[in-house]
Design an enzyme around this catalytic site. Structure first.
Site, PDB file in Angstrom:
ATOM      1  N   GLY A  43       0.541  -1.158   0.055  1.00 32.53           N
ATOM      2  CA  GLY A  43      -0.134   0.036   0.022  1.00 32.53           C
ATOM      3  C   GLY A  43       0.860   1.335  -0.124  1.00 32.53           C
ATOM      4  N   GLU A  98       4.588   4.099   5.830  1.00 36.64           N
ATOM      5  CA  GLU A  98       3.415   3.192   5.615  1.00 36.64           C
ATOM      6  C   GLU A  98       2.365   3.930   5.241  1.00 36.64           C
ATOM      7  OE1 GLU A  98       1.896   0.603   5.746  1.00 36.64           O
ATOM      8  OE2 GLU A  98       1.476  -0.076   7.577  1.00 36.64           O
ATOM      9  N   ASP A  99       1.238   3.276   4.571  1.00 37.31           N
ATOM     10  CA  ASP A  99       0.129   3.860   3.800  1.00 37.31           C
ATOM     11  C   ASP A  99      -0.699   4.440   5.106  1.00 37.31           C
ATOM     12  OD1 ASP A  99      -0.703   1.260   4.668  1.00 37.31           O
ATOM     13  OD2 ASP A  99      -1.680   0.937   2.816  1.00 37.31           O
ATOM     14  N   ASP A 102      -3.513   1.681  11.487  1.00 31.73           N
ATOM     15  CA  ASP A 102      -4.917   1.417  11.950  1.00 31.73           C
ATOM     16  C   ASP A 102      -4.863   0.900  13.417  1.00 31.73           C
ATOM     17  OD1 ASP A 102      -7.781   0.735  10.928  1.00 31.73           O
ATOM     18  OD2 ASP A 102      -7.307  -1.254  11.636  1.00 31.73           O
ATOM     19  N   LYS A 130      -5.923   6.436  11.624  1.00 32.58           N
ATOM     20  CA  LYS A 130      -7.083   6.326  12.237  1.00 32.58           C
ATOM     21  C   LYS A 130      -7.106   6.150  13.856  1.00 32.58           C
ATOM     22  CE  LYS A 130      -9.181   3.455   8.468  1.00 32.58           C
ATOM     23  NZ  LYS A 130      -9.686   2.039   8.052  1.00 32.58           N
ATOM     24  N   PHE A 151     -13.370   2.877   6.012  1.00 33.60           N
ATOM     25  CA  PHE A 151     -12.355   2.055   5.186  1.00 33.60           C
ATOM     26  C   PHE A 151     -12.090   3.058   3.644  1.00 33.60           C
ATOM     27  CE2 PHE A 151     -10.338  -0.958   2.226  1.00 33.60           C
ATOM     28  CZ  PHE A 151      -9.852  -1.713   3.265  1.00 33.60           C
ATOM     29  N   VAL A 152     -10.782   3.274   3.601  1.00 32.10           N
ATOM     30  CA  VAL A 152     -10.528   4.119   2.641  1.00 32.10           C
ATOM     31  C   VAL A 152      -9.559   3.370   1.563  1.00 32.10           C
ATOM     32  CG1 VAL A 152     -10.678   6.365   3.778  1.00 32.10           C
ATOM     33  CG2 VAL A 152      -8.548   4.933   4.217  1.00 32.10           C
ATOM     34  N   ASP A 158      -5.903  -0.326  -1.210  1.00 26.45           N
ATOM     35  CA  ASP A 158      -6.681  -0.957  -1.843  1.00 26.45           C
ATOM     36  C   ASP A 158      -7.842  -1.542  -1.197  1.00 26.45           C
ATOM     37  OD1 ASP A 158      -5.217  -2.956  -0.368  1.00 26.45           O
ATOM     38  OD2 ASP A 158      -6.073  -4.387  -1.608  1.00 26.45           O
ATOM     39  N   ARG A 164      -6.047   0.979  -6.129  1.00 27.70           N
ATOM     40  CA  ARG A 164      -4.762   1.589  -5.702  1.00 27.70           C
ATOM     41  C   ARG A 164      -4.410   2.850  -6.601  1.00 27.70           C
ATOM     42  NH1 ARG A 164      -2.148  -1.884  -2.272  1.00 27.70           N
ATOM     43  NH2 ARG A 164      -2.702  -4.099  -2.380  1.00 27.70           N
TER      44      ARG A 164
HETATM   45  P1  IMP Z   1      -2.714  -2.062  11.188  1.00 29.48           P
HETATM   46  O1  IMP Z   1      -1.421  -3.249  11.641  1.00 29.48           O
HETATM   47  O2  IMP Z   1      -3.745  -2.558  11.984  1.00 29.48           O
HETATM   48  O3  IMP Z   1      -2.031  -0.985  11.794  1.00 29.48           O
HETATM   49  O4  IMP Z   1      -3.090  -2.132   9.875  1.00 29.48           O
HETATM   50  C1  IMP Z   1      -2.200  -1.461   8.949  1.00 29.48           C
HETATM   51  C2  IMP Z   1      -2.483  -2.032   7.571  1.00 29.48           C
HETATM   52  O5  IMP Z   1      -4.058  -2.344   7.453  1.00 29.48           O
HETATM   53  C3  IMP Z   1      -2.370  -1.237   6.420  1.00 29.48           C
HETATM   54  O6  IMP Z   1      -1.012  -1.125   5.893  1.00 29.48           O
HETATM   55  C4  IMP Z   1      -3.295  -1.472   5.312  1.00 29.48           C
HETATM   56  O7  IMP Z   1      -2.731  -2.611   4.621  1.00 29.48           O
HETATM   57  C5  IMP Z   1      -4.325  -2.155   6.159  1.00 29.48           C
HETATM   58  N1  IMP Z   1      -5.479  -1.330   6.285  1.00 29.48           N
HETATM   59  C6  IMP Z   1      -5.966  -0.507   7.329  1.00 29.48           C
HETATM   60  N2  IMP Z   1      -7.232   0.280   7.320  1.00 29.48           N
HETATM   61  C7  IMP Z   1      -7.042   0.317   5.927  1.00 29.48           C
HETATM   62  C8  IMP Z   1      -7.988   1.065   5.081  1.00 29.48           C
HETATM   63  O8  IMP Z   1      -9.119   1.951   5.503  1.00 29.48           O
HETATM   64  N3  IMP Z   1      -7.959   0.738   3.840  1.00 29.48           N
HETATM   65  C9  IMP Z   1      -7.007   0.191   3.075  1.00 29.48           C
HETATM   66  N4  IMP Z   1      -6.181  -0.570   4.045  1.00 29.48           N
HETATM   67  C10 IMP Z   1      -6.393  -0.432   5.308  1.00 29.48           C
END
Ligand code: IMP
Length: 173
Positions: A43, A98-99, A102, A130, A151-152, A158, A164
């Site tokens: 991402g 990082e994109d 979450d 977020k 969810f974005v 994606d 993407r």
């Molecule tokens: P974390 O480990 O829970 O912080 O998740 C991070 C990963 O979850 C990101 O690198 C994304 O791949 C995916 N992710 C979390 N929220 C979204 C969203 O709203 N859209 C797309 N991918 C997301």
């Protein structure tokens, strides 16, 4: 007109403006140093490619691919490294790109991993965060935007590998 396109949350102009500022900030923070940009696949590749063009420092770009498993309430949550970077990170200034942060699990895992490899410094750049979903507190040194719990997609992010290529951050209605 394509009715199925996601609704704009953050425009391409807003992204460009913010990424420019983040690039200047990184440039100022690491004056006289070389950095390693560690891009988390898949991402972050679009954000990363924009960001490095705004950094005026000697830099190397490396890639890593991580997947997280488990649900929000599952204590067995874990992160698997599917593709590791080849460069030794010992004594390097590493900026993780990082994109979106979450829960924070992915970044928490990666921070531990990079510190354990003897990096000189480790910083985090994330396009999106977020706050309402954050369960593993991490400090984001270079943040693009805080967003609500939705969810974005777009600008590298994606949904089932789609969207993407969108030049903006959007919400699927
Ligand atoms: P974390 O480990 O829970 O912080 O998740 C991070 C990963 O979850 C990101 O690198 C994304 O791949 C995916 N992710 C979390 N929220 C979204 C969203 O709203 N859209 C797309 N991918 C997301």
């Amino acid at each position: 007109m394509n009715k199925s396109l996601p609704r704009v949350l953050i425009s391409r102009e807003q992204i460009a403006h913010r990424v420019d500022k983040l690039g200047r900030q990184i440039t100022a923070d690491f004056q006289g140093e070389e950095i390693v940009i560690l891009c988390i696949l898949n991402g972050a590749f679009v954000f990363c490619s924009d960001l490095i063009k705004k950094i005026q420092l000697p830099l190397k770009v490396e890639f890593i691919s991580l997947s997280s498993y488990g649900s929000g309430t599952d204590s067995k949550e874990e992160v698997i490294c599917e593709w590791d970077c080849k460069l030794s990170l010992r004594d390097r200034n590493v900026v993780i790109v990082e994109d979106i942060v979450d829960s924070g699990l992915t970044i928490k895992y990666l921070l531990q991993m990079i510190h354990s490899r003897g990096a000189k410094s480790v910083k985090v750049a994330a396009l999106l965060f977020k706050p309402s979903r954050n369960r593993y507190p991490v400090s984001i040194d270079y943040l693009g935007f805080e967003i609500p719990d939705q969810f974005v997609v777009g600008h590298g992010l994606d949904h089932a590998q789609k969207y993407r290529e969108l030049p903006y951050i959007g919400i699927i209605e």
